[in-house]
Write a protein that holds these residues in place. Sequence first.
Motif, short mmCIF file in Angstrom:
data_model
loop_
_atom_site.label_atom_id
_atom_site.label_comp_id
_atom_site.label_asym_id
_atom_site.label_seq_id
_atom_site.Cartn_x
_atom_site.Cartn_y
_atom_site.Cartn_z
N VAL A 97 0.84 -1.21 0.00
CA VAL A 97 0.00 0.00 0.00
C VAL A 97 0.88 1.25 0.00
O VAL A 97 0.62 2.21 -0.74
N SER A 98 1.93 1.24 0.83
CA SER A 98 2.83 2.39 0.88
C SER A 98 3.52 2.60 -0.47
O SER A 98 3.65 3.73 -0.95
N PHE A 99 3.95 1.52 -1.08
CA PHE A 99 4.60 1.61 -2.39
C PHE A 99 3.63 2.15 -3.43
O PHE A 99 4.00 2.96 -4.29
N TYR A 100 2.36 1.71 -3.34
CA TYR A 100 1.35 2.18 -4.28
C TYR A 100 1.16 3.69 -4.14
O TYR A 100 1.12 4.43 -5.13
N HIS A 101 1.02 4.16 -2.89
CA HIS A 101 0.81 5.60 -2.67
C HIS A 101 2.04 6.40 -3.11
O HIS A 101 1.90 7.49 -3.69
N THR A 102 3.24 5.88 -2.86
CA THR A 102 4.46 6.57 -3.29
C THR A 102 4.51 6.66 -4.81
O THR A 102 4.83 7.72 -5.38
N THR A 103 4.19 5.56 -5.48
CA THR A 103 4.17 5.55 -6.95
C THR A 103 3.11 6.50 -7.48
O THR A 103 3.32 7.20 -8.47
N SER A 104 1.95 6.53 -6.78
CA SER A 104 0.86 7.43 -7.20
C SER A 104 1.30 8.89 -7.08
O SER A 104 1.05 9.70 -7.99
N ARG A 105 1.95 9.23 -5.97
CA ARG A 105 2.42 10.61 -5.80
C ARG A 105 3.47 10.96 -6.85
O ARG A 105 3.48 12.07 -7.40
N GLN A 106 4.37 10.02 -7.14
CA GLN A 106 5.39 10.26 -8.15
C GLN A 106 4.77 10.45 -9.52
O GLN A 106 5.22 11.29 -10.32
N THR A 107 3.73 9.66 -9.82
CA THR A 107 3.03 9.81 -11.10
C THR A 107 2.39 11.18 -11.21
O THR A 107 2.46 11.84 -12.26
N ASP A 108 1.74 11.64 -10.12
CA ASP A 108 1.15 12.98 -10.13
C ASP A 108 2.21 14.04 -10.36
O ASP A 108 2.01 14.99 -11.13
N THR A 109 3.36 13.89 -9.70
CA THR A 109 4.46 14.85 -9.87
C THR A 109 4.95 14.85 -11.31
O THR A 109 5.22 15.91 -11.89
N ASN A 110 5.07 13.67 -11.90
CA ASN A 110 5.53 13.58 -13.29
C ASN A 110 4.55 14.25 -14.25
O ASN A 110 4.96 14.93 -15.20
#
Length: 497
Positions: free
Chosen positions: A28-41
């Motif tokens: 779940v933490s990895f998913y949220h981190t990836t989601s935030r990184q995707t938003d930043t990108n």
Amino acid sequence: MKLPFKIIALLIILSLTGVFIYQAYWLVSFYHTTSRQTDTNIENAIKNADHIELFMRADRLSTKENKQRVTGVKADVHGEVSYSTSFKKGEVNKTSHIVIKKTMRRDNAIYENERILQGNNLVNDSINIGKDQNSMEAMLRQMQQGLHSAIDINVEGINLHDFDSIMNVELKKYNLNIHHYTQIVNTKTHKVQASSLPAYMDKKKLKMYELKYDVMGAHAYQVYTEPTDGMILKQMTGILLTSFIILVILSFSFWYLIKTILMQKTVDEMKSDFTNNITHELKTPIAITYAATDALLNFNIIDNKNKREKYLRICMEQLQRLSGLVEQILSMSMEQRKTFRLNPETIQMKELADNLIEQHKIKADKPVSFTLSVEPEELTINADRAHTYNILSNLLDNAVKYSPDKADVSIFIEDEGNELSVKVTDKGIGIAPEKQTHIFDKFYRVPTGNLHNVKGFGLGLFYVRTLTEKMGGSIEVKSALGKGSTFILKLPQHENN
């Protein structure tokens, strides 16, 4: 110190649960981190597309109006920085023209907008930005917002087609293969000034990113993309699959561990029962033999021929019984040794079966009838005589023991080409289907209902299966409750037979 099984099982379950919870938390933490990184990108892609589109228009303006775009940066000893961008045809004498200046403050930055008019014509338009800058990214962003104020009024607005094309390229740089739609809106009036969003699209099903691109924050890009959840999960496929495999392996390992502990616990209980039973069974013939010999020695019975023969027969029967028990135990011990070897020899099957029938008739404690059929009568097999004898003896012994009042046993031995088949059929109590898979297990005994006098240790059929397999054969059972059982033994025939 031995821990109770319940505590061991509880600790195992708690450990497995802890591993599952930690793995789920990490995913779940990895998913949220990836989601935030995707938003930043995506946000960075919007900024980059805005930057490129902006300077494309600036260059078009320079070419079209034959004006030179001038961008300057100045810094003083106090760390204050100023930027300016202007479009000029030549030097302007500011004293003979109308000069309009406007100063604004926003985000701790000072924006100075200067317009020089000659009559009704705009001769010069520039914007200066001053701020104590510690962040290069913020500095460049403020410069970009300042450029918008200078460029947007000189060009026919933002080219949305160019922006979307550039946006596609920028998204691909971040490995983001998603559709997007763009709107340019007035953030004060919420009026849409330009849009590539189809009218039929439901905005509620899309994810929106907003970038205010001018100094006053009055105008903004609103970029709508399809939900990124599915794309993120697709990117995580490898991690999810690996985690799933690890969890399956761990679950199987813990399950197998608990199963092994349960089996060991059951085996220990069976061994304990076996020890108690075998002790009693061994003591019985010893006690009877001791009593008979004591009577012969101390009560002058030796002179009485009838009584002497009676007591000697008792001693012989009990010693035979004792010998059979010891033979079973020794056989079970021998078959587990690595050095265990079979001693094959040619065996006449009819002769072996006749001897077994006679012995079981003598030892039976109930009426018994045997039917023997050997096809052909001279049928032989090359096998270990002692173990073949014990295998058939165990099958006949069970057929007699588990017949309630009278034992009616049929033995069919025939040649089946590459195999010798032996079928032992009785009309006894039968075996329930759910018990049939366990009857060849070590120490296992089928409940006998009202036949409480049936003695055994759960070794006979285990011995039969083990030695049959060592001889390259197989054993199976067909049975129905109340209708009897048929044990089918198959042993390999060799070429010298």
